[in-house]
Design a protein around this motif. Structure first.
Motif, PDB file in Angstrom:
ATOM      1  N   LEU A 159       0.798  -1.223   0.000  1.00 14.19           N
ATOM      2  CA  LEU A 159       0.000   0.000   0.000  1.00 14.19           C
ATOM      3  C   LEU A 159       0.830   1.273   0.000  1.00 14.19           C
ATOM      4  O   LEU A 159       0.371   2.308  -0.472  1.00 14.19           O
ATOM      5  CB  LEU A 159      -0.940   0.001   1.212  1.00 14.19           C
ATOM      6  N   VAL A 160       2.037   1.225   0.508  1.00 13.87           N
ATOM      7  CA  VAL A 160       2.829   2.438   0.643  1.00 13.87           C
ATOM      8  C   VAL A 160       3.945   2.533  -0.384  1.00 13.87           C
ATOM      9  O   VAL A 160       4.785   3.434  -0.315  1.00 13.87           O
ATOM     10  CB  VAL A 160       3.408   2.566   2.071  1.00 13.87           C
ATOM     11  N   ALA A 161       3.968   1.641  -1.360  1.00 14.87           N
ATOM     12  CA  ALA A 161       5.018   1.685  -2.384  1.00 14.87           C
ATOM     13  C   ALA A 161       4.884   2.941  -3.240  1.00 14.87           C
ATOM     14  O   ALA A 161       3.791   3.312  -3.662  1.00 14.87           O
ATOM     15  CB  ALA A 161       4.947   0.447  -3.275  1.00 14.87           C
ATOM     16  N   THR A 162       6.004   3.613  -3.495  1.00 22.46           N
ATOM     17  CA  THR A 162       6.021   4.740  -4.418  1.00 22.46           C
ATOM     18  C   THR A 162       6.127   4.207  -5.848  1.00 22.46           C
ATOM     19  O   THR A 162       6.172   2.997  -6.071  1.00 22.46           O
ATOM     20  CB  THR A 162       7.212   5.653  -4.109  1.00 22.46           C
ATOM     21  N   VAL A 163       6.180   5.106  -6.814  1.00 20.90           N
ATOM     22  CA  VAL A 163       6.234   4.681  -8.209  1.00 20.90           C
ATOM     23  C   VAL A 163       7.476   3.832  -8.479  1.00 20.90           C
ATOM     24  O   VAL A 163       7.409   2.778  -9.117  1.00 20.90           O
ATOM     25  CB  VAL A 163       6.194   5.901  -9.154  1.00 20.90           C
ATOM     26  N   VAL A 164       8.627   4.279  -7.975  1.00 22.32           N
ATOM     27  CA  VAL A 164       9.855   3.524  -8.225  1.00 22.32           C
ATOM     28  C   VAL A 164       9.811   2.176  -7.513  1.00 22.32           C
ATOM     29  O   VAL A 164      10.288   1.161  -8.036  1.00 22.32           O
ATOM     30  CB  VAL A 164      11.097   4.346  -7.818  1.00 22.32           C
ATOM     31  N   GLY A 165       9.213   2.136  -6.320  1.00 26.85           N
ATOM     32  CA  GLY A 165       9.075   0.869  -5.619  1.00 26.85           C
ATOM     33  C   GLY A 165       8.144  -0.083  -6.344  1.00 26.85           C
ATOM     34  O   GLY A 165       8.392  -1.293  -6.404  1.00 26.85           O
ATOM     35  N   SER A 166       7.062   0.450  -6.905  1.00 37.26           N
ATOM     36  CA  SER A 166       6.139  -0.387  -7.664  1.00 37.26           C
ATOM     37  C   SER A 166       6.810  -0.941  -8.916  1.00 37.26           C
ATOM     38  O   SER A 166       6.619  -2.112  -9.275  1.00 37.26           O
ATOM     39  CB  SER A 166       4.895   0.420  -8.048  1.00 37.26           C
ATOM     40  N   ALA A 167       7.581  -0.095  -9.589  1.00 35.50           N
ATOM     41  CA  ALA A 167       8.299  -0.565 -10.777  1.00 35.50           C
ATOM     42  C   ALA A 167       9.260  -1.690 -10.418  1.00 35.50           C
ATOM     43  O   ALA A 167       9.368  -2.697 -11.137  1.00 35.50           O
ATOM     44  CB  ALA A 167       9.046   0.593 -11.422  1.00 35.50           C
ATOM     45  N   ASP A 168       9.946  -1.548  -9.300  1.00 35.32           N
ATOM     46  CA  ASP A 168      10.877  -2.593  -8.856  1.00 35.32           C
ATOM     47  C   ASP A 168      10.145  -3.888  -8.534  1.00 35.32           C
ATOM     48  O   ASP A 168      10.585  -4.976  -8.922  1.00 35.32           O
ATOM     49  CB  ASP A 168      11.642  -2.104  -7.627  1.00 35.32           C
ATOM     50  N   SER A 169       9.013  -3.792  -7.842  1.00 38.48           N
ATOM     51  CA  SER A 169       8.284  -5.011  -7.493  1.00 38.48           C
ATOM     52  C   SER A 169       7.728  -5.690  -8.735  1.00 38.48           C
ATOM     53  O   SER A 169       7.655  -6.933  -8.792  1.00 38.48           O
ATOM     54  CB  SER A 169       7.149  -4.700  -6.508  1.00 38.48           C
ATOM     55  N   GLY A 170       7.354  -4.905  -9.756  1.00 33.77           N
ATOM     56  CA  GLY A 170       6.913  -5.500 -11.010  1.00 33.77           C
ATOM     57  C   GLY A 170       8.025  -6.269 -11.695  1.00 33.77           C
ATOM     58  O   GLY A 170       7.809  -7.374 -12.213  1.00 33.77           O
ATOM     59  N   MET A 171       9.230  -5.717 -11.688  1.00 34.48           N
ATOM     60  CA  MET A 171      10.370  -6.397 -12.290  1.00 34.48           C
ATOM     61  C   MET A 171      10.686  -7.694 -11.556  1.00 34.48           C
ATOM     62  O   MET A 171      10.903  -8.739 -12.175  1.00 34.48           O
ATOM     63  CB  MET A 171      11.591  -5.464 -12.276  1.00 34.48           C
ATOM     64  N   ARG A 172      10.664  -7.649 -10.223  1.00 33.80           N
ATOM     65  CA  ARG A 172      10.990  -8.836  -9.438  1.00 33.80           C
ATOM     66  C   ARG A 172       9.935  -9.923  -9.604  1.00 33.80           C
ATOM     67  O   ARG A 172      10.249 -11.108  -9.695  1.00 33.80           O
ATOM     68  CB  ARG A 172      11.171  -8.467  -7.969  1.00 33.80           C
TER      69      ARG A 172
END
Length: 347
Positions: free
Chosen positions: A309-322
């Motif tokens: 819930l608290v992921a920023t845009v860059v964090g979301s992009a990273d989680s998508g890659m992983r």
């Protein structure tokens, strides 16, 4: 949500999320290695990773990005301040460059077929087959019920200091308390401005220790509920109006939305959301996953704000890659088992 009613495939590449991007056959039911539901930072990052891994991937996007009202994306190294629409357009072009496909649509339901594939049905009647499913649908911000608040959301009504703090630095900032985290929010935002006011609104009365901490950081406290926002056509938000009619000047107002995961489609697969808590306060709901993004349903992953819930845009992009890397590894393992079985049979 608007639909464009197009088939999946088109030869032309477009940066409009309403058009199909990529190539394909135009069959009414295509089979992909992976279908990604959601075309934000997490979904596009996942699709890019999968395309570079030589996987067939389709991104289904409803075209309603959460951060659309924001002026810019921040703390994204190399893209600091980029407009959200521009970032997504760049991402779509990059996905298409590696053979990924995108289409605008809303998923009506998902089921697992007897052959193990997922059948993804869209509200416009289209059906898609996928070996794996990656959900990056994000969340909905449920705002406090104050007239005018929703209209200024992402402009002067804010929630994340790391996303917007610099832009309102040194300005008069109000913090609207709706729960026990109001004090902590006010203390956090005092890093960006020495002119922070905590409006107790519907939040609890701070105890003596909390009042001392607020005073030490120069944070003012105003009792009573906020009934409306004062907005100027030229200057935007200029103040908040209290129940008694008094207007307190502010140029930004911090709120704590309830974050609700967009996860209704996963109920078809037996997956339920959980509540996320912080300091005894329920932040919202999320889809539980392991560290790779795998859900409890085999073959289904989740990434981005739908699970964090608290992921920023860059964090979301990273989680998508992983998550995409984990999906690819899972497909490789399946294909290897099949290849071994074929080799043994043929030998």
């Amino acid at each position: 949500m608007r639909e464009n009613g197009q088939d999946f495939a088109a030869d032309a590449v477009s940066t409009d999320a309403g058009d199909v991007v990529g190539s394909g056959s135009g069959d009414r039911e295509r089979r992909y290695d992976v279908v990604v539901v959601g075309g934000g930072a997490a979904g596009l990052s996942a699709a890019l990773t999968l395309g570079r891994a030589r996987r067939s991937v389709l991104v289904v996007d409803a075209g309603q990005p959460r951060n659309a009202p924001a002026h810019g994306v921040h703390n994204f190294l190399g893209s600091e301040g980029i407009a959200p629409a521009e970032l997504l357009a760049n991402g779509r072009r990059e996905v298409a460059g590696y053979g990924g496909e995108l289409t605008k649509g809303t998923v009506a339901g998902v089921r697992r077929a007897a052959d193990g594939d997922f059948r993804v049905g869209l509200v416009d009647g289209r059906s898609i087959r996928a070996r794996r499913l990656l959900v990056t649908t994000g969340l909905v911000d449920e705002l406090p019920a104050v007239p005018g608040l929703a209209e200024r959301w992402g402009r002067e009504v804010l929630h994340c200091p790391y996303c917007h703090g610099w832009e309102v630095r040194d300005q008069p900032i109000g913090v609207l308390a709706t729960g026990p985290m109001g004090v902590e929010q006010a203390l956090m935002w005092s890093q960006w401005s020495g002119r922070v006011t905590l409006f107790l609104h519907t939040g609890p009365e701070p105890d003596d220790e909390a009042y001392e901490r607020l005073a030490a950081r120069g944070v003012g406290v105003v009792d009573g509920e906020v009934r409306a926002l004062r907005v100027d056509d030229r200057d935007g938000l200029t103040g908040v109006v209290l129940a008694g009619g008094t207007t307190v000047p502010v140029r930004a107002l911090v709120v704590a939305p309830r974050f609700t995961a967009r996860a209704a489609l996963l109920s078809d697969l037996g997956l339920e959301t959980r509540e996320a808590e912080m300091g005894g306060h329920v932040l919202g709901t999320y889809v539980p996953t392991d560290a790779s993004g795998a859900t409890a349903a085999p073959g289904v992953w989740a990434a981005g704000n739908v699970t964090d819930l608290v992921a920023t845009v860059v964090g979301s992009a990273d989680s998508g890659m992983r998550a995409a890397a984990a999906v690819n590894a899972d497909l490789i393992a399946e294909e290897t088992r099949q290849a071994v079985g074929t080799r043994r049979t043929s030998g």
